[in-house]
Scaffold this motif. Structure first.
Motif, PDB file in Angstrom:
ATOM      1  N   UNK A   1       0.939  -1.138   0.028  1.00 12.21           N
ATOM      2  CA  UNK A   1      -0.030   0.008   0.055  1.00 12.21           C
ATOM      3  C   UNK A   1       0.872   1.306   0.002  1.00 12.21           C
ATOM      4  N   UNK A   2       0.172   2.313  -0.323  1.00  4.75           N
ATOM      5  CA  UNK A   2       1.083   3.613  -0.380  1.00  4.75           C
ATOM      6  C   UNK A   2       0.271   4.656   0.761  1.00  4.75           C
ATOM      7  N   UNK A   3      -0.791   4.128   1.219  1.00  2.39           N
ATOM      8  CA  UNK A   3      -1.649   4.923   2.045  1.00  2.39           C
ATOM      9  C   UNK A   3      -2.349   4.103   3.077  1.00  2.39           C
ATOM     10  N   UNK A   4      -3.032   4.793   4.175  1.00  2.00           N
ATOM     11  CA  UNK A   4      -3.820   4.068   5.165  1.00  2.00           C
ATOM     12  C   UNK A   4      -5.043   3.436   4.135  1.00  2.00           C
ATOM     13  N   UNK A   5      -5.519   2.170   4.891  1.00  2.00           N
ATOM     14  CA  UNK A   5      -6.783   1.773   4.271  1.00  2.00           C
ATOM     15  C   UNK A   5      -6.612   0.939   3.227  1.00  2.00           C
ATOM     16  N   UNK A   6      -5.449   0.714   2.558  1.00  2.00           N
ATOM     17  CA  UNK A   6      -5.248  -0.068   1.457  1.00  2.00           C
ATOM     18  C   UNK A   6      -4.696  -1.536   1.757  1.00  2.00           C
ATOM     19  N   UNK A   7      -3.933  -1.555   2.890  1.00  2.00           N
ATOM     20  CA  UNK A   7      -3.394  -3.000   3.203  1.00  2.00           C
ATOM     21  C   UNK A   7      -4.277  -4.038   3.206  1.00  2.00           C
ATOM     22  N   UNK A   8      -5.461  -3.789   4.109  1.00  2.00           N
ATOM     23  CA  UNK A   8      -6.192  -5.095   4.212  1.00  2.00           C
ATOM     24  C   UNK A   8      -6.982  -5.497   2.871  1.00  2.00           C
ATOM     25  N   UNK A   9      -7.311  -4.610   2.116  1.00  2.00           N
ATOM     26  CA  UNK A   9      -8.089  -5.010   1.088  1.00  2.00           C
ATOM     27  C   UNK A   9      -7.094  -5.736  -0.139  1.00  2.00           C
ATOM     28  N   UNK A  10      -5.838  -4.906  -0.047  1.00  2.00           N
ATOM     29  CA  UNK A  10      -4.900  -5.701  -1.053  1.00  2.00           C
ATOM     30  C   UNK A  10      -4.490  -7.252  -0.596  1.00  2.00           C
ATOM     31  N   UNK A  11      -4.325  -7.518   1.013  1.00  2.00           N
ATOM     32  CA  UNK A  11      -4.332  -8.627   1.498  1.00  2.00           C
ATOM     33  C   UNK A  11      -5.415  -9.713   1.012  1.00  2.00           C
ATOM     34  N   UNK A  12      -6.734  -9.089   1.111  1.00  2.00           N
ATOM     35  CA  UNK A  12      -7.654 -10.242   0.695  1.00  2.00           C
ATOM     36  C   UNK A  12      -7.765 -10.226  -0.841  1.00  2.00           C
ATOM     37  N   UNK A  13      -7.505  -9.372  -1.689  1.00  2.00           N
ATOM     38  CA  UNK A  13      -7.353  -9.621  -3.121  1.00  2.00           C
ATOM     39  C   UNK A  13      -6.256 -10.592  -3.412  1.00  2.00           C
ATOM     40  N   UNK A  14      -4.997 -10.532  -2.680  1.00  2.00           N
ATOM     41  CA  UNK A  14      -3.812 -11.124  -3.255  1.00  2.00           C
ATOM     42  C   UNK A  14      -4.033 -12.761  -2.688  1.00  2.00           C
TER      43      UNK A  14
ATOM     44  N   UNK B   1      -2.506 -21.519  -9.459  1.00  2.00           N
ATOM     45  CA  UNK B   1      -1.444 -22.653  -8.875  1.00  2.00           C
ATOM     46  C   UNK B   1      -0.007 -22.023  -9.162  1.00  2.00           C
ATOM     47  N   UNK B   2       0.564 -22.116  -8.074  1.00  2.00           N
ATOM     48  CA  UNK B   2       2.028 -21.824  -7.747  1.00  2.00           C
ATOM     49  C   UNK B   2       2.126 -20.582  -6.831  1.00  2.00           C
ATOM     50  N   UNK B   3       1.141 -19.808  -6.961  1.00  2.00           N
ATOM     51  CA  UNK B   3       1.367 -18.791  -5.918  1.00  2.00           C
ATOM     52  C   UNK B   3       0.850 -19.048  -4.538  1.00  2.00           C
ATOM     53  N   UNK B   4       1.752 -18.352  -3.688  1.00  2.00           N
ATOM     54  CA  UNK B   4       1.637 -18.558  -2.133  1.00  2.00           C
ATOM     55  C   UNK B   4       0.814 -17.492  -1.733  1.00  2.00           C
ATOM     56  N   UNK B   5       0.001 -17.574  -0.403  1.00  2.62           N
ATOM     57  CA  UNK B   5      -0.853 -16.333  -0.107  1.00  2.62           C
ATOM     58  C   UNK B   5       0.113 -15.447   0.587  1.00  2.62           C
ATOM     59  N   UNK B   6       0.097 -14.132   0.535  1.00  5.89           N
ATOM     60  CA  UNK B   6       0.856 -13.292   0.945  1.00  5.89           C
ATOM     61  C   UNK B   6      -0.051 -12.179   1.603  1.00  5.89           C
ATOM     62  N   UNK B   7       0.448 -11.368   2.282  1.00  9.19           N
ATOM     63  CA  UNK B   7       0.020 -10.108   3.059  1.00  9.19           C
ATOM     64  C   UNK B   7       0.815  -8.748   2.883  1.00  9.19           C
ATOM     65  N   UNK B   8       0.419  -7.975   3.487  1.00  9.70           N
ATOM     66  CA  UNK B   8       1.084  -6.560   3.371  1.00  9.70           C
ATOM     67  C   UNK B   8       0.759  -5.770   4.948  1.00  9.70           C
ATOM     68  N   UNK B   9       1.614  -4.785   5.165  1.00  8.85           N
ATOM     69  CA  UNK B   9       1.466  -4.089   6.428  1.00  8.85           C
ATOM     70  C   UNK B   9       1.501  -2.572   6.053  1.00  8.85           C
ATOM     71  N   UNK B  10       1.038  -1.699   6.997  1.00  5.22           N
ATOM     72  CA  UNK B  10       1.074  -0.303   6.950  1.00  5.22           C
ATOM     73  C   UNK B  10       0.906   0.051   8.535  1.00  5.22           C
ATOM     74  N   UNK B  11       1.278   1.135   8.683  1.00  5.75           N
ATOM     75  CA  UNK B  11       1.420   1.665  10.287  1.00  5.75           C
ATOM     76  C   UNK B  11      -0.148   2.494  10.469  1.00  5.75           C
ATOM     77  N   UNK B  12      -1.054   1.675  10.697  1.00  4.38           N
ATOM     78  CA  UNK B  12      -2.203   2.123  11.088  1.00  4.38           C
ATOM     79  C   UNK B  12      -2.741   1.194  12.250  1.00  4.38           C
TER      80      UNK B  12
END
Length: 296
Positions: free
Chosen positions: A78-91, A99-110
């Motif tokens: 993410x580049x701003x607050x509020x993005x990390x959660x929905x990006x994690x859901x999407x990815x 196939x071949x893709x592993x589940x990931x997440x990201x973080x932001x200070x919020x």
């Protein structure tokens, strides 16, 4: 080496395939904005950045398969607050259908970071991305302290872009992230781009902390060597910690063929202190260990 040669070359190494720890897949609207930014690289970075694999999502996945990539971490950030959660859901949805893709997440200070990171870990996330430069945040933020602790406890690797490249940010620098590691010495951290341009400082952190790694993303290729040359003792430092180097490429938004990164790694492995065992570890064994992949 050309892209068309890669799959056969990998088989010749006795590997089941490549495991790429640093690949990006993003929602279409976000991906278009990322590519639009790189299209202005001459203005932003002072150099042209032609996207090598500007293709629809399904075609990008097929390119990876044709290269012999059997597993990869699709990273979002993410580049701003509020993005990390929905990006994690999407990815994670992307990983379920790819196939071949592993589940990931990201973080932001919020304030919500603990909640959505906990949900991701419970859902089986195997890798997390933290992009200090794009996110323009301080990794020492008190809001991120519990997140670093959660990742350290879970042993889930976090791929951290904390170096000054390609542009210095307010909170980039290996000295800044070193303060995070000092408070969380068990954190499994992968220093993206080997900390470019502070490669020696990144290797110092590898030597100081047993769970710190580097990835090869854009390291040692012609495009990057002009801006971030390898230190004179590069091969010495690799030989000291050969199991702490993982394949990363930044596919698809690289300005050269995928094979060029592999050629650079293969050239390092020609040093007799490294050799085929090092090459196989970088291309498969180390990233597979980090991602906790079943036997492939």
């Amino acid at each position: 080496m050309r892209d068309a040669d890669v799959a056969a070359w990998v088989r010749g190494l006795g590997l089941p395939g490549l495991v790429d720890l640093h690949v990006h897949f993003l929602p279409d609207e976000v991906q278009r904005k990322v590519w639009a930014y790189f299209d202005k690289a001459a203005l932003n970075y002072g150099t042209e950045w032609p996207i090598q694999y500007r293709l629809p999502e399904a075609e990008r996945v097929e390119v990876l398969r044709s290269l012999g990539v059997v597993a990869f971490a699709p990273l979002v950030y993410p580049h701003k607050p509020g993005m990390a959660e929905w990006l994690g859901d999407w990815v994670r949805d992307f990983a379920e259908r790819t196939p071949g893709a592993v589940p990931t997440a990201t973080v932001y200070p919020e304030p919500s970071v603990v909640s959505y990171l906990d949900a991701g870990l419970r859902a089986g996330v195997r890798c997390v991305k933290a992009h200090v430069q794009v996110g323009a945040y301080d990794p020492r933020s008190p809001l991120l302290e519990p997140a670093w602790g959660m990742l350290a406890d879970a042993g889930v690797p976090v791929v951290v872009h904390c170096g000054h490249g390609p542009l210095r940010g307010d909170h980039t620098g290996l000295d800044v992230f070193a303060e995070v590691l000092a408070r969380h010495p068990r954190l499994t951290a992968v220093l993206a781009h080997a900390g470019m341009p502070e490669i020696s400082a990144a290797l110092d952190l590898v030597a100081a902390y047993p769970n710190v790694h580097i990835d090869t993303t854009m390291v040692g290729v012609g495009f990057s060597l002009r801006m971030a040359p390898l230190p004179a003792d590069w091969l010495d430092r690799l030989a000291a910690h050969p199991d702490r180097v993982a394949l990363g490429t930044d596919f698809p938004s690289i300005p050269y063929p995928y094979a060029e990164q592999l050629s650079a790694i293969a050239a390092w492995a020609e040093d007799p202190r490294l050799g085929p065992d090092f090459l196989r570890a970088v291309l498969h064994d180390t990233p597979a260990r980090l991602l906790r992949l079943p036997s492939l």
